[in-house]
Design an enzyme around this catalytic site. Structure first.
Site, mmCIF file in Angstrom:
data_model
loop_
_atom_site.group_PDB
_atom_site.id
_atom_site.type_symbol
_atom_site.label_atom_id
_atom_site.label_comp_id
_atom_site.label_asym_id
_atom_site.label_seq_id
_atom_site.Cartn_x
_atom_site.Cartn_y
_atom_site.Cartn_z
ATOM 1 N N ARG A 17 0.708 -1.032 0.092
ATOM 2 C CA ARG A 17 -0.085 0.053 0.070
ATOM 3 C C ARG A 17 0.739 1.467 0.070
ATOM 4 O O ARG A 17 0.236 2.273 -0.305
ATOM 5 C CB ARG A 17 -1.069 0.176 1.335
ATOM 6 C CG ARG A 17 -2.123 -1.135 1.086
ATOM 7 C CD ARG A 17 -2.903 -1.323 2.152
ATOM 8 N NE ARG A 17 -2.266 -2.105 3.143
ATOM 9 C CZ ARG A 17 -2.651 -2.821 4.363
ATOM 10 N NH1 ARG A 17 -3.682 -2.073 4.795
ATOM 11 N NH2 ARG A 17 -2.098 -3.691 4.968
ATOM 12 N N ASP B 291 5.438 -2.122 11.760
ATOM 13 C CA ASP B 291 4.709 -0.931 11.068
ATOM 14 C C ASP B 291 3.956 -0.039 12.209
ATOM 15 O O ASP B 291 3.015 0.365 11.985
ATOM 16 C CB ASP B 291 3.728 -1.104 10.043
ATOM 17 C CG ASP B 291 2.714 -2.354 10.227
ATOM 18 O OD1 ASP B 291 2.597 -2.607 11.427
ATOM 19 O OD2 ASP B 291 2.028 -2.261 9.414
HETATM 20 C C1 UD1 Z 1 -2.160 -6.938 10.994
HETATM 21 C C2 UD1 Z 1 -3.087 -8.107 12.022
HETATM 22 C C3 UD1 Z 1 -4.411 -7.420 12.292
HETATM 23 C C4 UD1 Z 1 -4.335 -6.282 13.303
HETATM 24 C C5 UD1 Z 1 -3.119 -5.233 12.575
HETATM 25 C C6 UD1 Z 1 -2.651 -4.153 13.267
HETATM 26 C C7 UD1 Z 1 -2.530 -10.289 10.949
HETATM 27 C C8 UD1 Z 1 -3.078 -11.282 10.066
HETATM 28 N N1 UD1 Z 1 -3.262 -9.378 11.191
HETATM 29 O O1 UD1 Z 1 -2.719 -6.650 9.999
HETATM 30 O O2 UD1 Z 1 -5.010 -8.394 13.023
HETATM 31 O O3 UD1 Z 1 -5.149 -5.478 13.721
HETATM 32 O O4 UD1 Z 1 -1.948 -5.854 12.024
HETATM 33 O O5 UD1 Z 1 -1.796 -3.416 13.005
HETATM 34 O O6 UD1 Z 1 -1.706 -10.610 11.524
HETATM 35 N N2 UD1 Z 1 4.736 -9.545 7.813
HETATM 36 C C9 UD1 Z 1 6.026 -10.373 7.384
HETATM 37 N N3 UD1 Z 1 5.495 -11.464 6.597
HETATM 38 C C10 UD1 Z 1 4.382 -11.584 6.111
HETATM 39 C C11 UD1 Z 1 3.394 -10.709 6.184
HETATM 40 C C12 UD1 Z 1 3.533 -9.786 7.047
HETATM 41 O O7 UD1 Z 1 6.844 -10.091 8.124
HETATM 42 O O8 UD1 Z 1 4.238 -12.657 5.422
HETATM 43 C C13 UD1 Z 1 4.915 -8.305 8.526
HETATM 44 C C14 UD1 Z 1 4.738 -6.960 7.835
HETATM 45 O O9 UD1 Z 1 5.839 -6.538 7.238
HETATM 46 C C15 UD1 Z 1 4.011 -5.921 9.037
HETATM 47 C C16 UD1 Z 1 3.515 -6.767 9.835
HETATM 48 O O10 UD1 Z 1 3.849 -8.330 9.463
HETATM 49 O O11 UD1 Z 1 5.366 -5.304 9.532
HETATM 50 C C17 UD1 Z 1 1.930 -6.845 9.815
HETATM 51 O O12 UD1 Z 1 1.517 -7.054 8.487
HETATM 52 P P1 UD1 Z 1 0.465 -6.448 7.873
HETATM 53 O O13 UD1 Z 1 0.110 -6.870 6.535
HETATM 54 O O14 UD1 Z 1 0.622 -4.892 7.956
HETATM 55 O O15 UD1 Z 1 -0.820 -6.580 8.533
HETATM 56 P P2 UD1 Z 1 -2.019 -5.862 8.828
HETATM 57 O O16 UD1 Z 1 -2.952 -6.261 7.525
HETATM 58 O O17 UD1 Z 1 -2.105 -4.591 9.131
HETATM 59 CA CA CA Z 2 -0.330 -3.417 9.147
#
Ligand code: UD1
Ligand code: CA
Length: 458
Positions: free
Chosen positions: A17, A106
């Site tokens: 995003r 994040d």
């Molecule tokens: C996530 C939570 C959600 C919460 C929100 C809060 C999950 C499934 N959902 O959603 O419940 O309310 O955060 O901000 O966890 N990342 C990895 N590897 C991956 C995917 C993500 O390292 O395969 C890391 C990303 O870099 C990021 C973090 O995990 O720093 C969160 O991922 P993001 O995709 O931002 O999750 P949200 O959709 O925000």
């Molecule tokens: Ca997030």
């Protein structure tokens, strides 16, 4: 019982995003990357070790944290937050008796002060899992938190919520505390049968709850800290919060900031008491400003040191330089890297320096370029003086000794030296050294043709 603590930051996702070439967590807020901000607030909890899950652009993340005692684990494919945690299994299962803080990368607004009571609570009641919740102003995008029949919890991700579920205000923040053994026992049970086809870490809440593990939530009242930075607008909102925090901490220490809305101060900037910042001041990097200074509008100071009681007048740019006490610069002065202005020096309009030592009490009031020079105490530089430091191949140095007087419009062709208390006449182009105490003038003789103008008209 208080157990030892490890921390795991999830930072492998690209941050689609953000629509950026650069991975999301390396975008900066007030001079610090998002990742570093998160690292700093976790570090203050003093965990045994911090691990970061990296994947996308892992080399640039490793470069950003090089030198720190931090361990990177690689997630080969970004298939979800549960899979991200799973990548750390081999390093972490050795630490079975510790607690593990897992935090999304994040969340730059979370303060150590908000993490501390969460950790305390988790350790006090000895949970297998405690997750942080909040009721932010706008719950959109977050996983919503529900209680199930047997008193456990589950989380539904925004994309998988029904319209009724969307109304729930309590959300999952993205910060968890686990008993490491229980975590890695439950983690492989997570599936990717959901709208996004991802392995959601949040599913572990329901799994552990239904297995009768002790799962609890910790609701923080600091709702403005929990906003995740998922796009650039949220980045701007986060910067706004951090900026206000920084200004609040400076004003509490006795710094006057007339207009917080237009004042930009990076994280690491330090400012002494009784200093006044006028509107629209930009202070960047590792800038240190002393006590009782006045920094006037549109000044931009980067990685520099400013001594006590120094005045920086309007529209001045100072980069990687040092100004001692009681100096005055500006308006419209430009100090490029490695300029050093000694105590009581005065530098005015449209004067540029670079690699310049400018002596105690020396003055350069107007329109000069003084690059690559060493200018001693009490020297007076006339308007329009130029140190000709570059011959197209190399840079050379100009030395002006104590008390010398340089007239207006002088060119000093480096390498050249003007001796102590010498004078250089206005308009001279000086190519040879001037001995101490003498006067050097280099100027064509003025000629005058009487009545020339009248004759021309005829
Ligand atoms: C996530 C939570 C959600 C919460 C929100 C809060 C999950 C499934 N959902 O959603 O419940 O309310 O955060 O901000 O966890 N990342 C990895 N590897 C991956 C995917 C993500 O390292 O395969 C890391 C990303 O870099 C990021 C973090 O995990 O720093 C969160 O991922 P993001 O995709 O931002 O999750 P949200 O959709 O925000
Ligand atoms: Ca997030």
């Amino acid at each position: 019982m208080k157990r030892s603590l490890h921390a795991l930051i999830l930072a492998a996702g690209k941050g689609t995003r953000f629509k950026s070439e650069k991975i999301k967590v390396l975008h900066t807020l007030m001079g610090k990357s998002m990742l570093r901000i998160v690292l700093d607030s976790i570090s203050r909890l003093k965990p045994e070790k911090i691990h970061i899950v990296v994947g996308y652009q892992k080399d640039s993340i490793e470069a950003e944290i090089s030198g720190d005692r931090i361990n990177c684990v690689v997630q080969r494919e970004q298939t979800g937050t549960a899979n991200a945690v799973l990548s750390a299994k081999s390093v972490l299962s050795k630490e079975g008796s510790s607690d593990l803080l897992v935090m999304n990368g994040d969340l730059p607004l979370i303060r150590t002060e908000t993490l501390r009571p969460f950790l305390k609570y988790h350790q006090k009641i000895n949970n297998s899992l405690t997750f942080m919740t909040a009721e932010p102003e706008n719950p959109f995008g977050f996983g919503r938190v529900f209680k199930n029949k047997n008193g456990g919890f589950f989380v539904v991700e925004e994309k998988d919520t029904t319209s009724a579920q969307k109304k729930i205000k309590e959300v999952n923040v993205g910060i968890y505390l686990f008993n490491i053994k229980d975590l890695f026992r439950a983690l492989p049970k997570i599936s990717n049968k959901n709208k996004k086809g991802e392995y959601y870490l949040t599913d572990i809440i329901e799994i552990m709850s239904s297995e009768g593990k002790k799962v609890g939530k910790f609701k923080t009242g600091f709702r403005e800290e929990v906003v995740g930075v998922n796009d650039r607008y949220e980045l701007a909102l986060a910067v706004d919060v951090l900026r206000k925090r920084k200004i609040l901490s400076l004003t509490a220490k006795g710094v006057t900031v007339y207009d917080p809305k237009t004042t930009w101060i990076d994280f690491e900037v330090e400012i002494g008491g009784d200093t006044i910042l006028y509107p629209s001041v930009f202070l960047e990097g590792k800038t240190v400003i002393g006590r009782g200074c006045k920094i006037y509008p549109f000044s931009h100071i980067i990685d520099s040191r400013i001594g006590d009681r120094t005045k920086v007048l309007t529209s001045t740019v100072i980069e990687k330089s040092m100004l001692e006490k009681d100096v005055q610069v500006g308006p419209f002065t430009r100090l490029r890297p490695n300029s050093r202005l000694k105590q009581g020096a005065k530098v005015g309009n449209f004067v540029e320096m670079k690699n310049t030592v400018f002596g105690k009490g020396a003055k350069a009031g107007h329109l000069s370029y003084l690059g690559d020079s060493e200018i001693a105490q009490d020297v007076n530089i006339g308007a329009g003086t130029i140190c000709c430091n570059y011959n197209g191949e190399k840079k050379s140095k100009t030395v002006i000794e104590e008390g010398a007087f340089i007239g207006s419009g002088v060119e000093l062709v480096a390498p050249v030296r003007v001796g102590k208390k010498a004078y250089v006449g206005a308009g001279s182009t000086i190519t040879k050294n001037v001995s101490p105490g003498s006067l050097a003038v280099e100027r064509g003789k003025q000629i005058e043709r009487k009545n020339w103008a009248r004759k021309r008209r005829k």
